[in-house]
Design an enzyme around this catalytic site. Structure first.
Site, PDB file in Angstrom:
ATOM      1  N   GLY A   1       0.833  -1.206   0.000  1.00  0.00           N
ATOM      2  CA  GLY A   1       0.000   0.000   0.000  1.00  0.00           C
ATOM      3  C   GLY A   1       0.863   1.248   0.000  1.00  0.00           C
ATOM      4  N   GLY A   2       0.558   2.148   0.953  1.00  0.00           N
ATOM      5  CA  GLY A   2       1.266   3.423   1.033  1.00  0.00           C
ATOM      6  C   GLY A   2       2.756   3.271   1.239  1.00  0.00           C
TER       7      GLY A   2
ATOM      8  N   GLY B   1      19.079   6.981 -35.028  1.00  0.00           N
ATOM      9  CA  GLY B   1      18.617   7.756 -33.878  1.00  0.00           C
ATOM     10  C   GLY B   1      19.427   7.429 -32.648  1.00  0.00           C
ATOM     11  N   ALA B   2      19.892   6.188 -32.572  1.00  0.00           N
ATOM     12  CA  ALA B   2      20.654   5.793 -31.392  1.00  0.00           C
ATOM     13  C   ALA B   2      21.975   6.566 -31.324  1.00  0.00           C
ATOM     14  CB  ALA B   2      20.892   4.290 -31.401  1.00  0.00           C
TER      15      ALA B   2
END
Ligand code: HXC
Length: 516
Positions: free
Chosen positions: A171-172, A406-407
């Site tokens: 949870g938290g 792009g790399a």
């Protein structure tokens, strides 16, 4: 009461506080295979260095008979101490007190020392073993968590924040660690999830154990949530002590310099033979890293997640550096979603804390395919681009082999303000690989040929001869120097020395908008 009696009273209270939830609860904790909050601090900190604060703080809840169930210090031990002589602040959840659940008092203890850590510019380390929100306290507990989250965010990039998970974190309890810089997990006794197996079963009918849902190996391999994984708690705390040696106290300081016996001039002839002649053959980039850095010591981070990219800390002539390297041994070192996110977050840590970034590059490009496109490779790849582009620490690249498409742009290219770009003579820097490029630009010629297959091979070779080398890029100043691989250590140390006083400032802004 005489002072002597008062001192005895104090000592008695301290003894009681040190027992947390009591002897029986401590025994239970050991039977679960876990250490107590204080035993953990003893392993983490230098001997006798721990100074405890708020030892007598108790919760203020009166519902459900809680007024009669108070323990000195409540569910967390907080304070400060040293690691290798350097000050750190710590909090360690005490599972023997209401399962280490988070009451208002527990939250106040944690926020108090977190603020002190920030004011004094010291790292903060949280040791998590907690049943989550103190159920009896209701919304007070939620408010307490939120106060902690707020500080995790405000001090992100100001002081290093480290989380150890050595028990439940549900949870938290998961979100504070998630906001910190590094998560350390231990196998078998630690797990992290937002909703536990019972709720999962009720909502989705899925049968899954706590270990399979949020154990250390799952978070190391599948989610990438954890950065370091260990078999037992002592090794985990030793791991945190090692990490601390590489990082500065805060964002206004440099990382510590550690004297080394490894010569800065050391030449490694083996490096000349590491990249195979056949460009499609893999090799182990870690071999290169280890042969270059001081004494071969490399602290790898997230080694089980996205192994096609390698990240971690090392030293060059005693100075800390962050290393980002494509790994041709896994998926040919391609950039995919996980690799991009893994490296981007690491680069941002290094940049926030004044740690120079060394990039070893051998990347055929971004991973193609619908799975990656649907998963948002455009947005996630952009994170890596963004992280490199905004970083102002010294940034040095060594291109060992492929730097395609792009790399090339993304992996700390000259145009992303890469300060020094070295290339090995084995490098191939081009818009795309020779196979793909030839099929496109020589399409008509190949189709018209008597033997198209032979023609394709010939054209691939022609393209390779022309572009699959570092000289075209070097002739345009995109590579600063083509170096003999054996001299890489020496060259990197020279470049770091040259960039020691580098100053670069980004345009003023409230904050950027990294593609999340
Ligand atoms: C109060 C708690 C507690 C809690 C455990 N205890 N969790 N007390 N609040 N959240 C107490 C138990 O009553 C028990 O007390 C002691 O701690 C030890 O717990 P055990 O169950 O005996 O231990 P174990 O078998 O090891 O199981 C540990 C556990 C389990 C898996 C953590 O206790 C559990 O499931 N707890 C509840 C987890 C949970 O749902 N938390 C709330 C999450 S909601 P005694 O007196 O018997 O020794 C949440 C919302 C916050 O956190 C959101 C913020 C954004």
């Amino acid at each position: 009461m005489s002072i002597e009696k008062k001192i005895i009273e104090l000592k008695n209270k301290i003894e009681i506080a040190k027992l947390g939830g009591g002897r029986e609860a401590i025994e239970k904790q050991h039977k679960r295979g876990k250490l107590t909050a204080r035993e953990r601090l003893n392993l983490l900190l230098d001997e006798e260095s721990f100074e405890e604060l708020d030892m007598f703080k108790t919760h203020s809840c009166t519902d459900f008979g809680m007024a009669e169930r108070k323990y000195l210090g409540d569910g967390v031990v907080t304070g400060y101490g040293t690691i290798h002589g350097r000050q750190v602040f710590v909090y360690s959840f005490d599972f023997t007190v209401f399962g280490g659940s988070l009451s208002k008092a527990v939250a106040e203890k944690i926020t108090k020392i977190t603020d002190l850590a920030a004011k004094t510019g010291s790292p903060i380390i949280g040791i998590n073993d907690s049943g989550g929100a103190r159920i009896q306290e209701g919304v007070d507990s939620l408010a307490g968590y939120t106060e902690i989250f707020l500080r995790n965010v405000l001090y992100s990039g100001v002081i290093p924040q480290i989380s150890a998970i050595v028990g439940p974190a549900a949870g938290g309890a998961v979100y504070s660690p998630a906001l910190t810089d590094f998560i350390f997990m231990v196998r078998k006794t630690a797990y992290m999830f937002l909703t536990g197996p019972k709720i999962v079963k009720a909502v989705t009918h899925e049968d899954v154990s706590a270990e399979d849902l949020g154990g250390a190996d799952i978070h190391a391999m599948k989610s990438g949530i954890t950065h370091f994984t260990y078999d037992d708690e002592p090794s985990l705390f030793e791991g945190i002590r090692t990490l601390i040696t590489f990082i500065p106290q805060n964002n206004a300081e440099e990382p510590p310099i550690v004297e080394t016996t490894d010569s800065p001039e050391r030449v490694e002839h083996e490096l000349n033979y590491i990249v195979p002649n056949n460009p499609n053959k893999p090799y182990d980039m870690k071999e290169i890293i280890k042969r270059v850095v001081d004494n071969g010591e490399f602290l790898e981070i997230q080694n089980l997640f996205a192994p096609n990219i390698i990240i971690g800390f090392a030293r060059l002539n005693g100075r800390s550096v962050g290393i980002v390297a494509n790994q041709p041994r896994h998926l040919a070192g391609v950039l995919d979603i996980n690799a991009s996110v893994k490296a981007a977050r690491f680069i941002r840590f290094c940049d926030a804390f004044n740690i120079p970034i060394i990039t070893f590059e051998d990347v055929p490009g971004f991973m193609p395919g619908s799975q990656q496109e649907y998963g948002g490779i455009i947005k996630h790849g952009a994170k890596l681009l963004y992280a490199y582009a905004e970083a102002t620490v010294p940034k040095i690249t060594v291109i060992t082999r492929k730097a395609y498409g792009g790399a090339y742009c993304v992996m700390n290219s000259k145009q992303l303000r890469g300060d020094i770009i070295y290339s090995w003579p084995t490098a191939e820097i081009a818009v795309m690989g020779p196979e793909g490029a030839s099929e496109i630009i020589f399409k008509k010629e190949i189709e018209a040929a008597e033997n198209p297959e032979e023609k394709l091979k010939e054209k691939i070779q022609e393209y390779r001869n022309k572009f699959a080398n570092p000289y075209v890029a070097a002739s345009k100043g995109m590579v600063d120097e083509i170096i003999e691989p054996s001299t890489t250590r020496f060259k990197l140390i020279k470049a770091l020395e040259l960039l020691k006083n580098k100053k670069e400032v980004n345009p003023y802004k409230k904050h950027g908008n990294i593609p999340l």
